[in-house]
Design an enzyme around this catalytic site. Structure first.
Site, PDB file in Angstrom:
ATOM      1  N   CYS A 139      -6.737  -6.014  -7.585  1.00  0.00           N
ATOM      2  CA  CYS A 139      -7.476  -4.947  -8.425  1.00  0.00           C
ATOM      3  C   CYS A 139      -7.881  -5.530  -9.578  1.00  0.00           C
ATOM      4  O   CYS A 139      -9.009  -5.188  -9.981  1.00  0.00           O
ATOM      5  CB  CYS A 139      -6.218  -3.922  -8.714  1.00  0.00           C
ATOM      6  N   CYS A 194      -8.207  -2.710   0.980  1.00  0.00           N
ATOM      7  CA  CYS A 194      -7.521  -1.703   0.668  1.00  0.00           C
ATOM      8  C   CYS A 194      -7.976  -0.380   0.341  1.00  0.00           C
ATOM      9  O   CYS A 194      -7.333   0.796   0.164  1.00  0.00           O
ATOM     10  CB  CYS A 194      -6.718  -2.094  -0.808  1.00  0.00           C
TER      11      CYS A 194
END
Length: 145
Positions: A103, A33
Site C-alpha cells: 500500500c 489486491c
C-alpha cells in the site's frame, strides 16, 4: 496489527476528494489486491504543492497510506515530494504489517505519477523522475517498516 497512526488516518483521512483542473494527477493500482489510488496535485509557479487530494479504493492500509502521503507532500516543492518514498510513508505511520507494505508503494507511485503528469503538461524538469508504473504488483517489496 495496525498502529494508532494507521488507524487514525484510516478513520479520519486527510485531504480526501479531488481537485478541479489539477496541475498533475496520478492513478496507480495493484492488480493482485485490487487497490487503486489517485492523487491530485495543485502546484504553483514556484513548483510548490499548494494543495493535494486523493481518492482511494482499497483496504484500510491503502486509505491510511494515501492520507499520510498527502500530508507528507503538501506545502513541499516538487523536488521534496520526490523524496517521499514508501519507506517514508511507512515510517510516518509508525509501520505497517509486512503484507500491507504494498500500500505504501502505491502511495509513492501515485505521487510520482501525478508529478509525471505535471511535468508532461508544463515541461517542468524534475530531477530523478521516471515514468511511473500503472500496476505496482509486479515490483512489490516485502519489507517490514
Amino acid at each position: 496489527m495496525y498502529t494508532e497512526k494507521v488507524m487514525d488516518h484510516f478513520e479520519h483521512p486527510r485531504n480526501v476528494g479531488e481537485l478541479e483542473n489539477p496541475s498533475g494527477m496520478g492513478t496507480v493500482g495493484n492488480a493482485k489486491c485490487g487497490d487503486i489510488m489517485r492523487i491530485y496535485l495543485d502546484i504553483d509557479d514556484n513548483q510548490i504543492i499548494r494543495d493535494v487530494k486523493f481518492k482511494t479504493f482499497g483496504c484500510g492500509a491503502a486509505v491510511a497510506t494515501s492520507s499520510m502521503a498527502t500530508e507528507l507532500v503538501k506545502g513541499k516543492s516538487v523536488q521534496e515530494a520526490m523524496e517521499v518514498t514508501n519507506k517514508a510513508v511507512c515510517e510516518a505511520l509508525d509501520g505497517l504489517p509486512p503484507v500491507k507494505v504494498h500500500c505504501s508503494l502505491l502511495a509513492e507511485e501515485a505521487i510520482r505519477a501525478a508529478l509525471w503528469d505535471y511535468a508532461e503538461k508544463t515541461g517542468a524538469v524534475i530531477q530523478g523522475l521516471k515514468r511511473p508504473k500503472n500496476d505496482i504488483s509486479e515490483h512489490e517489496e516485502e519489507e517490514e517498516y
